[in-house]
Design a protein around this motif. Structure first.
Motif, PDB file in Angstrom:
ATOM      1  N   CYS A  27       0.845  -1.196   0.000  1.00 29.57           N
ATOM      2  CA  CYS A  27       0.000   0.000   0.000  1.00 29.57           C
ATOM      3  C   CYS A  27       0.876   1.239   0.000  1.00 29.57           C
ATOM      4  O   CYS A  27       1.762   1.368   0.833  1.00 29.57           O
ATOM      5  CB  CYS A  27      -0.906   0.027   1.233  1.00 29.57           C
ATOM      6  SG  CYS A  27      -2.237  -1.159   1.081  1.00 29.57           S
ATOM      7  N   THR A  28       0.628   2.139  -0.963  1.00 34.46           N
ATOM      8  CA  THR A  28       1.355   3.406  -0.958  1.00 34.46           C
ATOM      9  C   THR A  28       0.418   4.519  -0.512  1.00 34.46           C
ATOM     10  O   THR A  28       0.798   5.664  -0.444  1.00 34.46           O
ATOM     11  CB  THR A  28       1.902   3.716  -2.359  1.00 34.46           C
ATOM     12  OG1 THR A  28       0.834   3.574  -3.276  1.00 34.46           O
ATOM     13  CG2 THR A  28       3.019   2.782  -2.726  1.00 34.46           C
ATOM     14  N   SER A  29      -0.809   4.169  -0.243  1.00 33.58           N
ATOM     15  CA  SER A  29      -1.742   5.157   0.288  1.00 33.58           C
ATOM     16  C   SER A  29      -2.597   4.449   1.327  1.00 33.58           C
ATOM     17  O   SER A  29      -2.693   3.221   1.330  1.00 33.58           O
ATOM     18  CB  SER A  29      -2.609   5.728  -0.817  1.00 33.58           C
ATOM     19  OG  SER A  29      -3.393   4.706  -1.374  1.00 33.58           O
ATOM     20  N   SER A  30      -3.206   5.200   2.202  1.00 33.71           N
ATOM     21  CA  SER A  30      -3.959   4.604   3.314  1.00 33.71           C
ATOM     22  C   SER A  30      -5.143   3.773   2.836  1.00 33.71           C
ATOM     23  O   SER A  30      -5.404   2.708   3.361  1.00 33.71           O
ATOM     24  CB  SER A  30      -4.471   5.703   4.238  1.00 33.71           C
ATOM     25  OG  SER A  30      -3.388   6.437   4.716  1.00 33.71           O
ATOM     26  N   PHE A  31      -5.847   4.312   1.819  1.00 37.44           N
ATOM     27  CA  PHE A  31      -7.082   3.635   1.410  1.00 37.44           C
ATOM     28  C   PHE A  31      -7.130   3.447  -0.105  1.00 37.44           C
ATOM     29  O   PHE A  31      -8.173   3.614  -0.727  1.00 37.44           O
ATOM     30  CB  PHE A  31      -8.310   4.427   1.893  1.00 37.44           C
ATOM     31  CG  PHE A  31      -8.362   4.541   3.387  1.00 37.44           C
ATOM     32  CD1 PHE A  31      -8.756   3.456   4.157  1.00 37.44           C
ATOM     33  CD2 PHE A  31      -7.971   5.701   4.035  1.00 37.44           C
ATOM     34  CE1 PHE A  31      -8.783   3.533   5.539  1.00 37.44           C
ATOM     35  CE2 PHE A  31      -7.991   5.794   5.414  1.00 37.44           C
ATOM     36  CZ  PHE A  31      -8.387   4.706   6.174  1.00 37.44           C
ATOM     37  N   GLY A  32      -5.987   3.105  -0.708  1.00 35.73           N
ATOM     38  CA  GLY A  32      -5.960   2.941  -2.156  1.00 35.73           C
ATOM     39  C   GLY A  32      -6.415   1.560  -2.602  1.00 35.73           C
ATOM     40  O   GLY A  32      -6.817   0.716  -1.794  1.00 35.73           O
ATOM     41  N   TRP A  33      -6.375   1.378  -3.896  1.00 35.53           N
ATOM     42  CA  TRP A  33      -6.694   0.090  -4.509  1.00 35.53           C
ATOM     43  C   TRP A  33      -5.421  -0.429  -5.157  1.00 35.53           C
ATOM     44  O   TRP A  33      -4.639   0.349  -5.707  1.00 35.53           O
ATOM     45  CB  TRP A  33      -7.740   0.244  -5.603  1.00 35.53           C
ATOM     46  CG  TRP A  33      -9.095   0.701  -5.153  1.00 35.53           C
ATOM     47  CD1 TRP A  33      -9.414   1.900  -4.596  1.00 35.53           C
ATOM     48  CD2 TRP A  33     -10.302  -0.037  -5.243  1.00 35.53           C
ATOM     49  NE1 TRP A  33     -10.751   1.956  -4.333  1.00 35.53           N
ATOM     50  CE2 TRP A  33     -11.335   0.772  -4.731  1.00 35.53           C
ATOM     51  CE3 TRP A  33     -10.630  -1.322  -5.724  1.00 35.53           C
ATOM     52  CZ2 TRP A  33     -12.656   0.354  -4.680  1.00 35.53           C
ATOM     53  CZ3 TRP A  33     -11.960  -1.720  -5.679  1.00 35.53           C
ATOM     54  CH2 TRP A  33     -12.960  -0.896  -5.148  1.00 35.53           C
ATOM     55  N   ILE A  34      -5.211  -1.731  -5.113  1.00 35.95           N
ATOM     56  CA  ILE A  34      -4.057  -2.326  -5.794  1.00 35.95           C
ATOM     57  C   ILE A  34      -4.576  -3.461  -6.666  1.00 35.95           C
ATOM     58  O   ILE A  34      -5.283  -4.352  -6.180  1.00 35.95           O
ATOM     59  CB  ILE A  34      -3.025  -2.886  -4.795  1.00 35.95           C
ATOM     60  CG1 ILE A  34      -2.585  -1.809  -3.804  1.00 35.95           C
ATOM     61  CG2 ILE A  34      -1.827  -3.479  -5.531  1.00 35.95           C
ATOM     62  CD1 ILE A  34      -1.789  -2.366  -2.637  1.00 35.95           C
ATOM     63  N   ARG A  35      -4.233  -3.398  -7.951  1.00 33.18           N
ATOM     64  CA  ARG A  35      -4.625  -4.487  -8.845  1.00 33.18           C
ATOM     65  C   ARG A  35      -3.390  -5.314  -9.127  1.00 33.18           C
ATOM     66  O   ARG A  35      -2.305  -4.748  -9.315  1.00 33.18           O
ATOM     67  CB  ARG A  35      -5.180  -3.897 -10.145  1.00 33.18           C
ATOM     68  CG  ARG A  35      -5.717  -4.952 -11.096  1.00 33.18           C
ATOM     69  CD  ARG A  35      -6.400  -4.321 -12.281  1.00 33.18           C
ATOM     70  NE  ARG A  35      -5.434  -3.719 -13.207  1.00 33.18           N
ATOM     71  CZ  ARG A  35      -5.762  -3.096 -14.329  1.00 33.18           C
ATOM     72  NH1 ARG A  35      -7.033  -2.954 -14.654  1.00 33.18           N
ATOM     73  NH2 ARG A  35      -4.836  -2.575 -15.111  1.00 33.18           N
ATOM     74  N   ASN A  36      -3.544  -6.613  -9.158  1.00 31.20           N
ATOM     75  CA  ASN A  36      -2.402  -7.481  -9.475  1.00 31.20           C
ATOM     76  C   ASN A  36      -2.007  -7.246 -10.927  1.00 31.20           C
ATOM     77  O   ASN A  36      -2.794  -7.500 -11.835  1.00 31.20           O
ATOM     78  CB  ASN A  36      -2.804  -8.953  -9.261  1.00 31.20           C
ATOM     79  CG  ASN A  36      -1.628  -9.894  -9.468  1.00 31.20           C
ATOM     80  OD1 ASN A  36      -0.602  -9.503 -10.008  1.00 31.20           O
ATOM     81  ND2 ASN A  36      -1.786 -11.133  -9.038  1.00 31.20           N
ATOM     82  N   PRO A  37      -0.795  -6.692 -11.170  1.00 34.03           N
ATOM     83  CA  PRO A  37      -0.421  -6.412 -12.567  1.00 34.03           C
ATOM     84  C   PRO A  37      -0.329  -7.688 -13.405  1.00 34.03           C
ATOM     85  O   PRO A  37      -0.363  -7.621 -14.632  1.00 34.03           O
ATOM     86  CB  PRO A  37       0.941  -5.718 -12.447  1.00 34.03           C
ATOM     87  CG  PRO A  37       1.437  -5.972 -11.076  1.00 34.03           C
ATOM     88  CD  PRO A  37       0.259  -6.332 -10.207  1.00 34.03           C
ATOM     89  N   ASN A  38      -0.211  -8.842 -12.751  1.00 36.26           N
ATOM     90  CA  ASN A  38      -0.115 -10.099 -13.503  1.00 36.26           C
ATOM     91  C   ASN A  38      -1.467 -10.762 -13.716  1.00 36.26           C
ATOM     92  O   ASN A  38      -1.570 -11.723 -14.473  1.00 36.26           O
ATOM     93  CB  ASN A  38       0.806 -11.082 -12.762  1.00 36.26           C
ATOM     94  CG  ASN A  38       2.132 -10.440 -12.424  1.00 36.26           C
ATOM     95  OD1 ASN A  38       2.685  -9.715 -13.242  1.00 36.26           O
ATOM     96  ND2 ASN A  38       2.615 -10.674 -11.217  1.00 36.26           N
ATOM     97  N   ASN A  39      -2.456 -10.271 -12.989  1.00 36.94           N
ATOM     98  CA  ASN A  39      -3.793 -10.853 -13.136  1.00 36.94           C
ATOM     99  C   ASN A  39      -4.803  -9.779 -12.739  1.00 36.94           C
ATOM    100  O   ASN A  39      -5.055  -9.527 -11.567  1.00 36.94           O
ATOM    101  CB  ASN A  39      -3.924 -12.100 -12.234  1.00 36.94           C
ATOM    102  CG  ASN A  39      -5.261 -12.791 -12.428  1.00 36.94           C
ATOM    103  OD1 ASN A  39      -6.222 -12.189 -12.916  1.00 36.94           O
ATOM    104  ND2 ASN A  39      -5.333 -14.065 -12.027  1.00 36.94           N
TER     105      ASN A  39
END
Ligand SMILES: *[C@@H]1O[C@H](CO)[C@@H](O)[C@H](O)[C@H]1NC(C)=O
Ligand SMILES: *[C@@H]1O[C@H](CO)[C@@H](O)[C@H](O)[C@H]1NC(C)=O
Length: 311
Positions: A27-39
């Motif tokens: 996490c680079t932000s407190s409440f961000g979203w992260i999508r798996n770049p491979n899927n």
């Protein structure tokens, strides 16, 4: 891990062996979203900076990185495969360890993965920062540099301070957007909306290099305003009275005393314009009758009245 996917389209059989890279979300932000770049079906949501795995998108759907909803793979909102550099979001690239990322369309912008806004300023987005006007972001050295040293390539290169995001006021980071030099030649120009004032701008390569003010005329000891006609700072004696100056109308040629009450100044009119502004030597004043500078001992009180002429 090696997975074999077999797809059958009519009679064509495609077999592929794909090595799936493992991905650890950060996490680079407190409440961000992260999508798996491979899927692109897999994603996490950050909860106070901790990645929480979410239920993956159903089969045939992927997470759209802007809308944060599952969308149809291959549909108009599928942003999963957009070329190698656009494929990942800035947040993903930051999680992958990048520090500074050039903006995709504007040359003065960049993303700084170490920068985190609790409240994203207007006209900005998370991680987005902007070089100080008129600097530009150099994608080679990953730093803000003087515009002359930066090659923007296909990116938009703004020249006006008003086109920089900080110039668009209404943000806490606002630098007042000052006169633009767009379309103007190099050198001094009057400050738009402030013509015939002491303010002027110095332009170079259509950029507003400096906003400056006219200093006073030391010889004549009088204020100067910037004339849009001569593109120079001019003493009030050369500025028309309709523009706040003291220039005489110059309806006839000749020497005229100062209209502002200074006895040591005279103005030479020629062909309807002020040709010369002259200051008498110290302790001398201008005598309109003899058209000369004369010793002030010959004058009594009022400007331009010789003692011998007074009753
Ligand atoms: C992507 O993730 C989903 C959900 O975890 C899984 O069903 C799918 O097989 C994965 N796709 C690939 C290509 O690994
Ligand atoms: C990136 O952000 C960090 C933290 O705010 C700051 O110290 C650093 O100077 C920034 N770097 C650039 C190039 O803006």
């Amino acid at each position: 891990m090696c997975s074999i996917s077999l797809s059958v389209f009519a009679v064509i059989v495609i077999g592929s062996c794909t090595v799936i890279e493992s991905f650890t979300p950060h996490c680079t932000s407190s409440f961000g979203w992260i999508r798996n770049p491979n899927n692109c079906s897999e994603f996490w949501r950050c909860d106070f900076g901790k990645p929480i795995p979410m239920v993956p998108c159903p089969s045939g759907l992927i997470l759209n990185n802007q809308l944060h909803v599952c969308v149809r793979r291959g549909g108009q909102y599928d942003d999963c495969d957009q070329g190698p550099s656009n494929k990942k979001t800035v947040a993903e690239r930051c999680s992958a360890g990048e520090q500074l990322i050039p903006h995709e369309s504007e040359c003065q912008l960049y993303y700084n993965c170490s920068l985190f806004y609790d409240f994203v300023p207007r006209y900005f987005e998370q991680y987005l920062d902007e070089c100080r006007y008129p600097n530009l972001f150099d994608s080679t050295t990953l730093s803000c540099r003087p515009y002359k040293d930066v090659k923007c390539g296909r990116l938009v290169e703004h020249v006006s301070p008003c086109e920089y995001r900080r110039g668009k006021c209404g943000t806490s980071h606002c630098q007042p957007c000052v006169a633009t030099c767009t379309g103007k030649s190099n050198g001094r120009h009057s400050h738009e909306n402030r013509e015939w004032s002491p303010f002027y701008v110095i332009c170079n390569d259509q950029r507003t290099i400096k906003v400056d003010t006219c200093s006073k005329d030391e010889t004549l000891n009088i204020a100067r305003l910037f004339s849009p006609i001569t593109n120079k700072c001019e003493p009030l004696y050369r500025i028309p009275q309709s523009r706040g100056g003291l220039a005489p109308a110059c309806v006839q040629n000749g020497l005229f005393p100062d209209q502002g009450g200074r006895c040591d100044i005279f103005i030479r009119c020629e062909n309807g314009v002020v040709a010369e502004v002259v200051k008498c030597p110290s302790n001398f004043v201008f005598d309109p009758d003899t058209q000369n500078c004369r010793s002030d001992t010959e004058f009594c009180g009022t400007c331009g009245r010789l003692c011998k002429d007074l009753p």
